[in-house]
Scaffold this motif. Structure first.
Motif, PDB file in Angstrom:
ATOM      1  N   SER A  95       0.834  -1.198   0.000  1.00 55.62           N
ATOM      2  CA  SER A  95       0.000   0.000   0.000  1.00 55.62           C
ATOM      3  C   SER A  95       0.874   1.256   0.000  1.00 55.62           C
ATOM      4  O   SER A  95       1.823   1.355   0.786  1.00 55.62           O
ATOM      5  N   MET A 114       2.504   5.371  -9.957  1.00 58.76           N
ATOM      6  CA  MET A 114       1.393   4.795  -9.198  1.00 58.76           C
ATOM      7  C   MET A 114       0.623   3.781 -10.054  1.00 58.76           C
ATOM      8  O   MET A 114       0.204   2.732  -9.555  1.00 58.76           O
ATOM      9  N   ARG A 115       0.486   4.064 -11.329  1.00 60.77           N
ATOM     10  CA  ARG A 115      -0.164   3.111 -12.238  1.00 60.77           C
ATOM     11  C   ARG A 115       0.647   1.814 -12.306  1.00 60.77           C
ATOM     12  O   ARG A 115       0.103   0.714 -12.229  1.00 60.77           O
ATOM     13  N   ARG A 118       0.150  -0.232  -9.201  1.00 58.27           N
ATOM     14  CA  ARG A 118      -1.142  -0.936  -9.219  1.00 58.27           C
ATOM     15  C   ARG A 118      -1.059  -2.199 -10.063  1.00 58.27           C
ATOM     16  O   ARG A 118      -1.682  -3.210  -9.736  1.00 58.27           O
ATOM     17  N   GLN A 119      -0.292  -2.150 -11.145  1.00 57.47           N
ATOM     18  CA  GLN A 119      -0.127  -3.339 -11.991  1.00 57.47           C
ATOM     19  C   GLN A 119       0.629  -4.442 -11.260  1.00 57.47           C
ATOM     20  O   GLN A 119       0.534  -5.609 -11.632  1.00 57.47           O
ATOM     21  N   ASP A 121      -0.013  -5.084  -8.167  1.00 54.43           N
ATOM     22  CA  ASP A 121      -0.930  -5.373  -7.053  1.00 54.43           C
ATOM     23  C   ASP A 121      -0.633  -4.590  -5.789  1.00 54.43           C
ATOM     24  O   ASP A 121      -0.935  -5.037  -4.674  1.00 54.43           O
ATOM     25  N   GLN A 123      -1.667  -1.339  -3.721  1.00 55.60           N
ATOM     26  CA  GLN A 123      -2.725  -0.350  -3.643  1.00 55.60           C
ATOM     27  C   GLN A 123      -2.050   1.027  -3.585  1.00 55.60           C
ATOM     28  O   GLN A 123      -1.397   1.366  -2.603  1.00 55.60           O
ATOM     29  N   ALA A 124      -2.190   1.814  -4.644  1.00 56.08           N
ATOM     30  CA  ALA A 124      -1.537   3.122  -4.739  1.00 56.08           C
ATOM     31  C   ALA A 124      -2.601   4.195  -4.922  1.00 56.08           C
ATOM     32  O   ALA A 124      -3.333   4.164  -5.909  1.00 56.08           O
ATOM     33  N   VAL A 125      -2.662   5.136  -3.978  1.00 51.83           N
ATOM     34  CA  VAL A 125      -3.678   6.183  -4.027  1.00 51.83           C
ATOM     35  C   VAL A 125      -3.059   7.546  -3.749  1.00 51.83           C
ATOM     36  O   VAL A 125      -2.006   7.639  -3.132  1.00 51.83           O
TER      37      VAL A 125
END
Length: 127
Positions: A95, A114-115, A118-119, A121, A123-125
């Motif tokens: 995360s 961040m993309r 996410r690829q 796995d 969790q990047a926000v």
């Protein structure tokens, strides 16, 4: 120890900066799993290249699973931060929260990183 000189320390001893003190404290917290650093609106930056380099090497906080970094608008630590995040994504990191105080624009480099997280796995926000 790196730092700045002032009148309270002899000339041959560098006064530790806040960032140096944070890094020293983190070295003693090997089992820490969650790290949150939200910089003050003004003052010396805590998030710096030395911290990110240590995080990239996975020697600092090897069990880290989650991190949250929020920096002041006038600081741009992300150039050194992005390689650290990428190297951690293949390990225990699950995360990531990144942002600029008062909601500044993160920029395309950070958003692309961040993309990519996410690829993998993670969790990047945005904060």
């Amino acid at each position: 120890m790196r730092g700045r000189h002032d009148d309270t320390y002899p000339g041959w001893i560098a006064r530790p900066t806040l960032a140096d003190s944070l890094l020293d404290a983190l070295r003693d917290m090997g089992h820490l799993k969650y790290l949150q650093v939200i910089e003050a609106v003004s003052g010396p930056p805590l998030l710096n290249k030395r911290l990110f380099k240590q995080l990239s090497a996975n020697t600092l906080l090897p069990e880290l699973t989650s991190l949250e970094f929020v920096w002041a608008e006038d600081c741009q630590p992300h150039r050194a931060l992005l390689p650290a995040l990428s190297s951690r994504a293949d390990g225990t990191l699950s995360s990531v929260v990144l942002g600029i105080r008062n909601g500044g624009n993160l920029g395309p480099e950070v958003l692309e990183c961040m993309r990519a997280l996410r690829q993998k796995d993670v969790q990047a926000v945005c904060w």
